[in-house]
Scaffold this active site. Structure first.
Site, PDB file in Angstrom:
ATOM      1  N   CYS A  57      -2.386   4.958   6.700  1.00 27.05           N
ATOM      2  CA  CYS A  57      -3.784   5.068   7.092  1.00 27.05           C
ATOM      3  C   CYS A  57      -3.899   5.246   8.604  1.00 27.05           C
ATOM      4  CB  CYS A  57      -4.523   3.801   6.671  1.00 27.05           C
ATOM      5  SG  CYS A  57      -3.966   2.352   7.565  1.00 27.05           S
ATOM      6  N   CYS A  85       0.804  -1.223   0.000  1.00 26.73           N
ATOM      7  CA  CYS A  85       0.000   0.000   0.000  1.00 26.73           C
ATOM      8  C   CYS A  85       0.833   1.266   0.000  1.00 26.73           C
ATOM      9  CB  CYS A  85      -0.979   0.004   1.175  1.00 26.73           C
ATOM     10  SG  CYS A  85      -0.177  -0.135   2.778  1.00 26.73           S
ATOM     11  N   ASP A 112       2.611   2.514   2.525  1.00 33.49           N
ATOM     12  CA  ASP A 112       2.765   3.170   3.828  1.00 33.49           C
ATOM     13  C   ASP A 112       4.227   3.109   4.269  1.00 33.49           C
ATOM     14  OD1 ASP A 112       0.072   3.449   3.868  1.00 33.49           O
ATOM     15  OD2 ASP A 112      -0.308   2.156   5.600  1.00 33.49           O
ATOM     16  N   CYS A 147      -1.091  -3.456   9.466  1.00 34.67           N
ATOM     17  CA  CYS A 147      -0.624  -2.222  10.105  1.00 34.67           C
ATOM     18  C   CYS A 147       0.059  -2.533  11.435  1.00 34.67           C
ATOM     19  CB  CYS A 147      -1.789  -1.258  10.351  1.00 34.67           C
ATOM     20  SG  CYS A 147      -2.617  -0.759   8.838  1.00 34.67           S
TER      21      CYS A 147
END
Lengths: 216, 130
Positions: free
Chosen positions: B63, B37, B39, B106
């Site tokens: 996020c 993603c 990140d 995450c």
């Protein structure tokens, strides 16, 4: 017929349908051929470097032949096939048009994971992550209230677009090297370039978000 | 997606955001990313002479769940020894924040950030002591 031992029977007239979208005998629309990959569907060689005009021309031509509007008064079965064709066509075109999606699709065709979550690519180089972090911080540090904010953002965008081009060139080179040698290490490299490209894309999304804020 | 209250709290009031001097020999810098993603997460620890983490800072571009995971982790590791910090597992982070399955990565990122910061700190200590 010995020349066409595997000829598909038409669902409608039961005769040999031929290879086309429509039955050679009765013109009924045939279901999508799922054996065809997206490159075959759009009549383009399966390469990372694509001829965008050629892709678009094929896409438009197929779209015109297969669009559900053309089948409004035809059988329910043909209406459904038309929907299935167009869905697959749109998916295929979107996949081949976009470098990251195209690279992932090519990896799949080469029997490798598509380079998504389970890419199996080696962990991203910490120096690259450090640089990514610094670029994100620099972007964040731009004060939108300053008169030169848009110039600064634009400069960062251009810098990032150059990085994106480098990664795309890297993918193209790795695919070419793979074609020449068939060594899978080159596909590993493709997956690594894809990883880096995703970080870059995130950065560009952030640039876009900032620019929207700036110009409203 | 509706975020859980604890995630929202960390997202809106992130703890310990910031940077430390990464060239300081008492500071370990962990740099991790989620290629799926895009990140990126930076976690820094400062370790005192007793091997205790006396300060932690993070910076995360990602996020809400990624920000909350790293914010939470900075709170947890402060006051812990380096070895204790390494015992923190992503599962505990995910449970504390009630992360949905699609956001588990995450918490994995936050756990990896601790490991990466500790290994940076240790390699610095080894190179200065030798």
């Amino acid at each position: 017929m010995p020349d066409h031992p595997q000829q598909n029977a038409c669902w409608s007239c039961k005769g040999p349908a031929g290879e086309g979208l429509f039955c050679a005998a009765c013109q009924a629309l045939q279901p999508p051929n799922l054996q065809q990959n997206y490159f075959q569907m759009l009549d383009h060689p399966p390469t990372f470097k694509v001829d965008r005009t050629r892709l678009e021309t094929s896409y438009q031509a197929l779209q015109q032949q297969l669009h559900p509007d053309r089948f409004a008064t035809r059988t329910a079965r043909e209406r459904r096939f038309s929907m299935e064709h167009v869905t697959r066509l749109n998916e295929g075109y979107a996949t081949l048009r976009e470098p990251l999606a195209r690279a992932g699709y090519l990896l799949q065709l080469h029997g490798r994971a598509s380079g998504d979550e389970a890419s199996g690519a080696a962990p991203t180089d910490p120096m690259f992550l450090m640089e990514t972090m610094e670029l994100r911080e620099a972007l964040e540090a731009i004060d939108p209230a300053q008169p030169d904010a848009d110039e600064k953002i634009d400069a960062m965008r251009q810098d990032m677009e150059r990085r994106v081009e480098e990664e795309e060139q890297g993918m193209a080179n790795a695919f070419e090297a793979h074609n020449n040698t068939q060594e899978t290490t080159h596909l590993e490299k493709v997956a690594q370039h894809m990883d880096r490209l995703r970080y870059h894309n995130r950065f560009l999304e952030e640039v876009e978000r900032l620019e929207e804020k700036l110009f409203v | 997606m509706a975020y859980n209250d604890k995630v929202l709290d960390h997202y809106e009031n992130p703890r310990n955001v910031g940077s430390m001097d990464k060239d300081d020999s008492d500071v370990g810098t962990g740099m991790v990313g989620a290629p799926a993603c895009g990140d990126v997460m930076k976690l820094q620890i400062r370790v005192n002479d007793n091997g205790v983490i006396d300060d932690a800072k993070f910076k995360t571009f990602g996020c809400g769940s990624a920000i909350a995971s790293s914010s939470l982790v900075t709170e947890w590791i402060k006051g812990k020894t380096v070895d204790e910090a390494l015992e923190i597992k992503n599962k505990e982070i995910a449970e504390e924040l009630a992360l949905p399955p699609v956001k588990i990565h995450c918490s994995v990122l936050a756990e990896d950030a601790i490991k990466s910061a500790v290994s940076d700190y240790r390699s610095k200590k080894e190179s200065t002591s030798s």
